[in-house]
Enzyme design. Structure first.
Site, PDB file in Angstrom:
ATOM      1  N   GLN A 539       0.833  -1.196   0.000  1.00  0.00           N
ATOM      2  CA  GLN A 539       0.000   0.000   0.000  1.00  0.00           C
ATOM      3  C   GLN A 539       0.872   1.252   0.000  1.00  0.00           C
ATOM      4  O   GLN A 539       1.726   1.408   0.871  1.00  0.00           O
ATOM      5  CB  GLN A 539      -0.905   0.007   1.230  1.00  0.00           C
ATOM      6  CG  GLN A 539      -1.753   1.253   1.364  1.00  0.00           C
ATOM      7  CD  GLN A 539      -2.589   1.225   2.642  1.00  0.00           C
ATOM      8  OE1 GLN A 539      -2.434   0.356   3.466  1.00  0.00           O
ATOM      9  NE2 GLN A 539      -3.467   2.172   2.804  1.00  0.00           N
ATOM     10  N   GLU A 657      -8.866  -1.153   6.209  1.00  0.00           N
ATOM     11  CA  GLU A 657      -7.611  -1.282   6.944  1.00  0.00           C
ATOM     12  C   GLU A 657      -7.836  -1.149   8.443  1.00  0.00           C
ATOM     13  O   GLU A 657      -7.241  -1.856   9.248  1.00  0.00           O
ATOM     14  CB  GLU A 657      -6.610  -0.242   6.460  1.00  0.00           C
ATOM     15  CG  GLU A 657      -5.212  -0.471   6.998  1.00  0.00           C
ATOM     16  CD  GLU A 657      -4.187   0.457   6.374  1.00  0.00           C
ATOM     17  OE1 GLU A 657      -2.986   0.195   6.568  1.00  0.00           O
ATOM     18  OE2 GLU A 657      -4.568   1.428   5.711  1.00  0.00           O
TER      19      GLU A 657
END
Length: 798
Positions: A539, A657
């Protein structure tokens, strides 16, 4: 601000569906608006009986007094979910009429006895509001009393003679009779004793909220033997079940009190001006308010689970565990919220003319009734201590070899297209446990760091081939399609066997996002590659000087024909040096407002112009990286969603997340190791340790309930919303408390790196503590999460 009413309006096993619960809630709200007010509450304080018989009768006319009684006894049998809704609403309005004490507790002791004649006579009157009854079972301060009873019952022909003293009896005045626990021939028995019986003396004791409890003395009280409600095991079970139900409904009342007090406090913070600004704009006060909100949200989960257990007809032990967990959380949360609400009101909060004090006084009474939070944690400990004393089989070490399921030859493998959600929880857990015990590499168990791809590649490929690599993905995209409950079991078994977390950003984050926002071409290209492990993703969000303030990012992408050209850098990227691809946010319009000029892209890290620098952390591992992009060209087809509309996608991804960071799995390792070290140190039965341990265990249980709630939202295709930030805060800070207790318990060994020998077990004491630091910072620091909750959930001013 969301309230727990949404959670309370869920179908109950007692036959009440969500629409019925909403209607019940609406009628209770309307009733309270008509019949109750702070002025009425103040007017009834110190009067006898402390409530209004006319209002009690109106509650009966609503059908509320018979919610938990079967139709055959004049009730409706709607179940605890329905009673919870009514109890919460009445508590929000501070209604003093004794709903839980009479219509739950006394009713239960009658209903669960085996004297049908008494049930037929008394229960319909109670449901109709024509009978007021109290349970008299407690004889000393200390909460729940079932077997330790000094009151005696002596048979004399067709009569029974009672002698003894009962404390904390409620309702205290205006009652028609008492249900009295006593010893008869060394066995527990319950009796119906009319309040007018000769030999009864009742003295009232004022409680904090202006109501009363009573001390009832029985001096040679003679009643007919036909008034015996139950005897022996039946009496014990009836009393235990009635107490658990009342504890849960008292917890619902505590929730109603805390919810209303918190709402009042927040309104005051928005309007009270000091130093030229609303006090709700001060960050220190905002963060205090957020921490109170978190406690309220945790109470929702504990209460949800307790009601579900009760309406599901659970056996005595899980019922008592659920009740004590709910009372522990709700009592402590209500006391904390009402106390802090007074403080945040300032001096006016301590004046009787301010309504917030009424909620504090009611919380004091409800928290103490039927056992306070500390007592229920001790009860929870007593009910579980024998279960969780660790053994190599229950808490397997890396060296333990194959577990029990594998050793017993019970390994079962269902076909990949099995309907996992149709299995019982026990069947599913057994199969998952057996597979992990049989197949997971011993050398990778209980790693207290992020595993590298080189270490976990073979295991990931095995899980991919089995169809287990993406347990939460829908079946049509190659996942297992697990429900939240099954997903929690899956994660629990992973942690139990010490399964390391592989580089999984593609599975946990990007895959669900592409399923929702990706083009069909992007889904065809990337989803199968994630499932097969051909692509390993990282990410790219944070940048130098742009961490939690994500909207300030400066990496940019400029359109050039059929391509975008990226320049800039990213930092604090987990395992970028193991990844093949990155999903990242970049600025595509410098002239737009900060959030409006950002786009979401997919990047092959083999593209020319990408450079990766690993960063060594304080533990000595190279888990994080910095990436540099110099004229990196990517196809326009790598744009996910619309140009300059990446911010909503980013927020969705941050929700995923934060859900991941809120996963209770991470807490399981230190929980297990606390048990191991406590046993080796000889403190497992130590009262101080058990107090700390059980509190943390309940923190983890409440975390799991909250996680399941949000996992259900995500799985249904909805965005979890900004309130998911509370999950990340609670998970990481609970993990920190666990890690700190592990270090404390290890004593001199608490400063040693690596695995330490504690008898038959190896424990990495410092490993969990090192994980705390990135956990509380990642996905936006916990301070930023508190800011989000303050502004976007509590709606406090800037």
């Amino acid at each position: 601000m969301s309230t727990a009413l949404d959670h309370a309006a869920r179908p109950g096993a007692g036959g009440t569906d969500a629409d019925e619960l909403r209607m019940l809630r609406d009628s209770a709200i309307a009733f309270c608006a008509r019949e109750s007010s702070p002025a009425r509450v103040r007017g009834l304080r110190g009067t006898r009986p402390g409530f209004d018989s006319a209002v009690w009768k109106k509650m009966a006319d609503q059908g509320w007094l018979g919610i938990l009684s079967p139709e055959s006894f004049g009730g409706s049998g709607l179940g605890c979910a329905a009673m919870r809704v009514v109890a919460e609403e009445l508590a929000r309005a501070l209604v003093p009429e004794p709903l839980a004490a009479c219509a739950v507790l006394a009713r239960g002791a009658l209903l669960y006895g085996d004297n049908n004649a008494l049930r037929q006579t008394l229960l319909p009157k109670l449901a109709a509001g024509d009978l007021m009854a109290s349970l008299a079972c407690q004889e000393a301060a200390g909460g729940i009393v079932i077997d330790n009873v000094a009151t005696t019952a002596r048979r004399e022909g067709s009569s029974v003679v009672l002698n003894g003293t009962k404390r904390f009896v409620t309702p205290a005045a205006g009652v028609d009779g008492y249900i009295v626990s006593a010893r008869e021939d060394a066995e527990l028995a319950l009796y119906w004793v009319p309040a007018a019986a000769t030999g009864i003396e009742s003295s009232l004791e004022p409680r904090a909220d202006g109501t009363f409890s009573a001390t009832v003395r029985l001096n040679d009280v003679r009643i007919d033997v036909a008034n015996r409600i139950a005897h022996g095991a039946v009496a014990h079970d009836a009393l235990a079940r009635a107490l658990d139900e009342a504890i849960v409904i008292a917890s619902a009342e505590l929730f109603g009190v805390m919810d209303r007090a918190l709402a009042s406090m927040l309104e005051y913070m928005k309007t009270r001006v000091q130093f030229g600004k609303p006090i709700g704009s001060f960050q220190a006060l905002q963060h205090r308010a957020v921490d109170l909100y978190i406690q309220k949200e945790l109470a929702v989960g504990a209460l949800d689970d307790a009601v579900r257990v009760l309406d599901g007809g659970a056996d005595a032990r899980p019922r008592s565990l659920a009740a004590s967990r709910a009372k522990s959380r709700c009592a402590d949360a209500a006391l904390l919220i009402t106390r802090e609400a007074i403080k945040l009101h300032g001096a006016i909060g301590f004046a009787d003319e301010c309504d917030i004090g009424l909620y504090f006084q009611r919380a004091l009474v409800l928290a103490a009734w039927l056992g306070n939070g500390a007592l229920h944690r001790r009860r929870f400990s007593a009910l579980t201590i024998d279960d969780v004393i660790p053994t190599p089989a229950k808490s397997p070490s890396r060296a333990a070899g194959a577990g029990l399921a594998a050793a017993a030859g019970t390994v079962r493998e269902s076909p990949p297209d099995a309907d996992w959600n149709a299995m019982s929880d026990e069947e599913f857990r057994s199969e998952v446990r057996a597979y992990f015990e049989t197949n997971y590499p011993q050398e990778l168990r209980y790693l207290n760091r992020r595993a590298r791809w080189s270490e976990t590649r073979d295991w990931a490929l095995r899980m991919s081939a089995k169809g287990w690599i993406a347990p939460a993905w829908p079946r049509e995209h190659g996942g297992m399609g697990l429900s939240p409950g099954k997903l929690l079991i899956y994660m629990e078994e992973q942690e139990r066997w010490g399964v390391a977390r592989a580089p999984d950003q593609g599975i946990l984050l990007l895959g669900p996002l592409l399923i929702r926002y990706g083009t069909e071409e992007q889904k065809r290209k990337y989803l199968p590659a994630i499932i097969s492990c051909e692509h390993v993703w990282c990410q790219g969000y944070s940048e130098p000087n742009s961490g939690s303030d994500l909207a300030s990012l400066r990496t940019e992408a400029v359109a050039d024909g059929d391509e975008f050209v990226i320049n800039g850098s990213k930092i604090w990227t987990t395992l970028a040096h193991d990844a093949t691809h990155m999903f990242l946010l970049v600025r595509t319009d410098k002239s737009a407002k900060r959030q409006e000029g950002i786009s979401f892209f997919l990047l092959d890290l083999k593209t020319p112009g990408v450079r990766i620098r690993p960063i060594r952390n304080i533990e000595g591992h190279e888990e994080l990286c910095e990436e540099f992009f110099e004229n990196v060209r990517i196809p326009k087809g790598n744009l996910v969603g619309e140009l300059n509309r990446g911010w909503p996608i980013a927020k969705t991804l941050l929700g995923f997340e934060r859900l991941n960071h809120g996963c209770p799995r991470r807490a399981q390792y230190p929980m297990q190791k606390l048990e191991i070290v406590a046993r080796q140190r000889g403190v497992w039965n130590d009262a101080e340790f058990q107090s700390k341990y059980v509190k943390l265990r309940l923190d983890v249980d409440d975390l799991a309930a909250a996680y399941a709630r949000y996992a259900d939202i995500v799985r249904s295709g909805r965005n979890p919303g900004p309130d998911i930030s509370f999950l990340k805060i609670w998970a990481t800070e609970t993990f920190q408390r666990l890690a700190e207790l592990l270090i404390e318990l290890a004593g001199d060994a608490g400063c040693l790196r690596g695995e330490i020998d504690f008898g038959a077990e190896l424990v990495d004491v410092l490993g969990p503590y090192y994980i705390v630091f990135p956990a509380t910072i990642a996905s936006g620091s916990n301070e930023i999460q508190r800011n989000i909750l303050a502004k976007r959930v509590l709606n406090l001013p800037s």
